[in-house]
Enzyme design. Structure first.
Site, PDB file in Angstrom:
ATOM      1  N   SER A  60       0.830  -1.213   0.000  1.00 44.88           N
ATOM      2  CA  SER A  60       0.000   0.000   0.000  1.00 44.88           C
ATOM      3  C   SER A  60       0.860   1.256   0.000  1.00 44.88           C
ATOM      4  CB  SER A  60      -0.896   0.008   1.237  1.00 44.88           C
ATOM      5  OG  SER A  60      -1.504   1.264   1.430  1.00 44.88           O
ATOM      6  N   TYR A  85      -2.324  -0.050  10.018  1.00 47.47           N
ATOM      7  CA  TYR A  85      -2.500  -0.612   8.671  1.00 47.47           C
ATOM      8  C   TYR A  85      -1.217  -0.473   7.859  1.00 47.47           C
ATOM      9  CZ  TYR A  85      -3.916  -0.987   3.799  1.00 47.47           C
ATOM     10  OH  TYR A  85      -3.997  -1.342   2.473  1.00 47.47           O
TER      11      TYR A  85
END
Length: 267
Positions: A60, A85
């Site tokens: 990501s 995350y």
């Protein structure tokens, strides 16, 4: 997972499964540890036991954390995540390197930049914005709209994943570069549109596609979020002759067409 790998002979594996999203990682960190660390560990072990020829997995743009230099490059330091995350996706890259080094498992991590389009997650901004505008409700706009994102249409992501899958990395492809490894068949690539788009321009594109104006609820920046992202995709283009190309206006238009068709049938 062990039974899945034991009962099949896979040439390659694409892992897109994860608990995604910055904001929810603040509310429920355990879900990220379970899915993104334990779950990814199970994928790696299955690939090792199954003798898989190439593992391609989703990382990501969140791994770039509080970096301010744009565009983000794979060579940038990513040791300072600002959400769990982001930390979990950085951990995936490191875990994959360990397996690539120890067991020769070819592994390529792809840092996705703000993916949008049909069949996306309902908690993503585009879904919330579309639903709110169509229902005449206000839509939440964080940092009072002063946000820049590298929005990447889902078809461009799929094309990039497919191209990368057919070309597993080898060892020693560039020494002392963070996106490559001298000791393991391991690579990292950005996949993004490589264009800075203001959040307000994104909303305007959606208003145009819907034929309706949005009522904005201007809110402060959320914890764990960043003000701007942009992908440097020169490595992807150099190695695979590919760069994402669907403009935001076109991508949002395609999404709205799908949304109206899908939810009219669902209703």
């Amino acid at each position: 997972m062990s039974a899945l790998f034991a009962g099949n002979a896979f040439d390659s594996v694409v892992n897109l499964a994860a608990q995604a999203g910055v904001r929810y990682s603040i509310e429920n960190p355990a879900a990220y540890i379970d899915a993104n660390l334990v779950g990814f560990g199970n994928i790696l072990e299955g690939c090792r036991q199954g003798g898989i020829g190439h593992l391609v997995y989703a990382s990501s743009s969140s791994v770039y954390g509080s970096n301010t230099k744009l565009p983000f490059s794979e060579k940038d330091n990513v040791d300072h995540p600002i959400s769990l995350y982001a930390a979990s996706k950085k951990a995936n890259e490191l875990m994959a390197h360990a397996y690539a080094h120890l067991y020769g498992l070819p592994a390529t991590g792809l840092r996705f930049f703000t993916v949008y389009g049909p069949w996306g997650r309902p908690d993503m901004a585009l879904f919330k914005f579309t639903k709110g505008i169509l229902e005449g409700q206000s839509i939440p706009v964080y940092n009072r709209g002063q946000m820049v994102r590298d929005f990447t249409y889902v078809d461009d992501i799929v094309e990039g994943v497919t191209r990368v899958l057919d070309q597993p990395p080898g060892k020693g492809e560039g020494v002392n570069e963070p996106d490559r490894s001298a000791s393991a068949p391991w690579r990292i690539y950005n996949i993004g549109n490589s264009t800075r788009v203001q959040l307000m321009d994104y909303i305007r594109a959606l208003e145009k596609a819907l034929g309706r104006k949005a009522t904005l609820e201007l809110l402060p920046m959320q914890d764990g979020d960043v003000p701007a992202t942009q992908a440097d995709v020169s490595a992807l283009e150099s190695d695979f002759g590919y760069r994402p190309q669907v403009a935001v206006e076109e991508g949002v238009k395609r999404f709205v067409e799908w949304y109206r068709s899908y939810y009219s049938k669902a209703g």
